[in-house]
Structure formats: C-alpha cells, structure tokens
Design a protein around this motif. Structure first.
Motif, short mmCIF file in Angstrom:
data_model
loop_
_atom_site.label_atom_id
_atom_site.label_comp_id
_atom_site.label_asym_id
_atom_site.label_seq_id
_atom_site.Cartn_x
_atom_site.Cartn_y
_atom_site.Cartn_z
N PHE A 195 -15.63 -1.70 39.99
CA PHE A 195 -14.89 -1.14 38.85
C PHE A 195 -13.96 -2.19 38.27
CE2 PHE A 195 -14.87 3.70 39.89
CZ PHE A 195 -16.18 3.79 39.42
N ARG A 196 -13.88 -2.23 36.96
CA ARG A 196 -12.93 -3.10 36.27
C ARG A 196 -11.61 -2.34 36.13
NH1 ARG A 196 -17.26 -4.79 31.94
NH2 ARG A 196 -18.23 -6.48 33.08
N ARG A 197 -10.59 -3.06 35.72
CA ARG A 197 -9.24 -2.47 35.60
C ARG A 197 -9.23 -1.22 34.71
NH1 ARG A 197 -4.54 -1.57 37.97
NH2 ARG A 197 -2.83 -1.48 36.53
N PHE A 198 -9.87 -1.28 33.55
CA PHE A 198 -9.85 -0.13 32.65
C PHE A 198 -10.57 1.07 33.26
CE2 PHE A 198 -13.92 -1.93 31.41
CZ PHE A 198 -14.70 -0.82 31.09
N GLN A 199 -11.61 0.83 34.07
CA GLN A 199 -12.33 1.93 34.72
C GLN A 199 -11.44 2.57 35.80
OE1 GLN A 199 -15.65 -0.70 35.63
NE2 GLN A 199 -17.03 0.80 34.66
N LEU A 200 -10.74 1.74 36.54
CA LEU A 200 -9.83 2.27 37.57
C LEU A 200 -8.73 3.10 36.94
CD1 LEU A 200 -9.59 -0.87 39.87
CD2 LEU A 200 -10.66 1.32 40.45
N ARG A 201 -8.17 2.60 35.83
CA ARG A 201 -7.12 3.35 35.13
C ARG A 201 -7.66 4.68 34.61
NH1 ARG A 201 -4.06 -1.21 31.49
NH2 ARG A 201 -2.56 -1.84 33.05
N ASP A 202 -8.88 4.67 34.08
CA ASP A 202 -9.48 5.91 33.58
C ASP A 202 -9.66 6.92 34.72
OD1 ASP A 202 -9.55 4.93 31.02
OD2 ASP A 202 -11.71 4.48 31.02
N PHE A 203 -10.17 6.43 35.85
CA PHE A 203 -10.35 7.32 37.00
C PHE A 203 -9.02 7.88 37.47
CE2 PHE A 203 -14.82 6.51 38.16
CZ PHE A 203 -15.14 7.76 38.68
N LEU A 204 -7.99 7.03 37.53
CA LEU A 204 -6.67 7.48 37.96
C LEU A 204 -6.12 8.53 37.00
CD1 LEU A 204 -4.25 7.28 39.89
CD2 LEU A 204 -3.41 5.38 38.49
N ALA A 205 -6.24 8.30 35.69
CA ALA A 205 -5.76 9.26 34.70
C ALA A 205 -6.51 10.59 34.84
CB ALA A 205 -5.92 8.70 33.29
N TRP A 206 -7.81 10.52 35.06
CA TRP A 206 -8.63 11.73 35.24
C TRP A 206 -8.19 12.50 36.49
CZ3 TRP A 206 -12.23 12.22 39.35
CH2 TRP A 206 -13.02 13.35 39.29
N ALA A 207 -7.99 11.79 37.60
CA ALA A 207 -7.56 12.45 38.85
C ALA A 207 -6.16 13.04 38.69
CB ALA A 207 -7.61 11.45 40.01
N ARG A 208 -5.26 12.32 38.03
CA ARG A 208 -3.90 12.83 37.82
C ARG A 208 -3.90 14.08 36.93
NH1 ARG A 208 -0.51 7.19 37.03
NH2 ARG A 208 0.27 7.09 39.16
N GLN A 209 -4.82 14.13 35.99
CA GLN A 209 -4.91 15.29 35.10
C GLN A 209 -5.37 16.53 35.86
OE1 GLN A 209 -7.69 14.73 31.93
NE2 GLN A 209 -7.29 16.72 31.01
N HIS A 210 -6.32 16.37 36.76
CA HIS A 210 -6.90 17.51 37.47
C HIS A 210 -6.14 17.89 38.75
CE1 HIS A 210 -10.32 17.89 34.81
NE2 HIS A 210 -10.47 16.57 34.87
N TRP A 211 -5.60 16.91 39.48
CA TRP A 211 -4.92 17.18 40.75
C TRP A 211 -3.62 16.37 40.83
CZ3 TRP A 211 -10.02 15.30 40.53
CH2 TRP A 211 -10.99 16.29 40.63
N PRO A 212 -2.65 16.63 39.95
CA PRO A 212 -1.45 15.77 39.88
C PRO A 212 -0.66 15.73 41.20
CG PRO A 212 -1.17 17.77 38.57
CD PRO A 212 -2.60 17.74 39.01
N ASP A 213 -0.47 16.87 41.87
CA ASP A 213 0.32 16.88 43.11
C ASP A 213 -0.41 16.14 44.22
OD1 ASP A 213 2.25 18.33 41.81
OD2 ASP A 213 1.57 20.26 42.57
N ARG A 214 -1.69 16.38 44.34
CA ARG A 214 -2.46 15.73 45.41
C ARG A 214 -2.52 14.22 45.20
NH1 ARG A 214 -6.82 17.50 48.85
NH2 ARG A 214 -7.00 15.79 50.32
N VAL A 215 -2.71 13.79 43.96
CA VAL A 215 -2.73 12.36 43.66
C VAL A 215 -1.37 11.74 43.98
CG1 VAL A 215 -2.91 10.65 41.80
CG2 VAL A 215 -4.58 12.49 41.96
#
Length: 197
Positions: free
Chosen positions: A156-176
């Motif tokens: 994964f490149r930096r932008f892909q990692l950031r996208d995945f992190l944003a997606w995970a934070r949107q769906h499971w903010p407390d768990r992330v």
C-alpha cells in the motif's frame, strides 16, 4: 526551578520531558491497577514516584536526600491528568513524603491518555490494519491469511493507507482509537525501557 525530569542527563537515571512523565505515570497506574500493588519509578535527583491504587489513586513523592517540593507535586498531578488534587505531608518508610490524591469532586481521577496522532506514520496504520478488528472482515484485501495480508499492506502507498484509516475511523471510531492508543502506548513503553537501559 529545575524539575527532576528536566535535568542534565548526567544527573538523572532517566531524563524525561512532560510527555514522558505522563507516560511513566500512566504505566505505573496501569501496573498498580493490574496487580493491586504500589509501583515505583526513580526520576532525576533521586525523586521517587510511587503509585498505588489499592485504597484509591495516590502518588507518593519522596527523596532519600531531602524532600520533594510542592512544585514537583503540581507538575506530577498535572501530568497525571488531575486538574484538582490534594496534597498531604507524611512520613513513609522513614522518608518525608508528599502524597498527592485526586480531588474526588473532579472527574479527572484517571490519567488522561496521550493525544493520538491525527496522521500517524505508515507503519502505525499498517499495524492497525493488521491488528484483529472488524475492518479485517469488512475488507476483501485484509481477509487474506496473515502472510498475504501483510504483503498487501506492505504494498500500500501512503494515500491508500490514509484512505483505509479514514474508512476504518468512519465505521469504527472508538475501536480504531483504542487500537491506535494501545499501539502508541506500546511504542512509548518500548522507548522508556530503552532509555532506562
């Protein structure tokens, strides 16, 4: 006034800034809560922090050669996350000690966790996405066996990692947030252990 954690490295067994002091206090509280025993750490100029939780949260400041200061108590309480606290002088194990307790009328009786990095480094995002969590089941590319998943994450490149992190934070903010905090605290503990050696 120079505080023990701001000393010259030659004077202190462990030199720490305010963030490091907060991490040490947090770790000592976690250890004490886990086993019910007091845990101690020696800072510069022989200042010893002893933290106990068996009869309520308490931080005991003592020094074999001299007494701790009220300024040291104020800084320690602030780094413990206690906006309101009380102090009491007491002889503990033959040493004049300063006991610090949170004011029970205030909600800050648990040390605040260190702030999370809003844009963590790539390796931290990879560790999060590789950690067990609902994001692994929800993402096709993270369902692979461990070796395949790690290979996908490594590519994964930096932008892909950031996208995945944003997606995970949107769906499971407390768990992330919990997973990132656990990872950050583990890194802080490792750095502290290395600094002590």
């Amino acid at each position: 006034m120079t505080l023990p954690w701001e000393d010259d490295p030659g004077d202190a067994p462990l030199v720490m800034g305010a963030g490091q002091l907060a991490a040490v206090i947090s770790n000592l509280f976690a250890d004490s809560r886990r086993d019910g025993q007091p845990h101690a750490h020696v800072c510069g100029h022989g200042l010893q922090l002893t933290i106990g939780t068996a009869k309520g949260a308490v931080i005991v400041l003592s020094r074999k050669a001299g007494e701790p200061s009220v300024e040291e108590a104020r800084t320690t309480a602030a780094q413990a996350g206690w906006a309101r606290y009380s102090t009491e002088w007491k002889v503990v194990q033959g040493l004049q000690s300063l006991l610090i307790r949170p004011d029970h009328t205030a909600p800050e009786d648990v040390p605040a966790p260190p702030p999370l990095d809003p844009d963590p480094p790539d390796e931290v995002i990879r560790a999060l996405l590789d950690a067990p969590g609902p994001w692994r089941e929800a993402s096709l590319s993270l369902r692979d066996p461990a070796e395949g998943r790690r290979q996908v994450l490594a590519n994964f490149r930096r932008f892909q990692l950031r996208d995945f992190l944003a997606w995970a934070r949107q769906h499971w903010p407390d768990r992330v947030a919990r997973t990132l905090l656990d990872h950050q605290l583990a890194q802080d503990r490792a750095r502290l252990r290395e600094a002590i050696r």
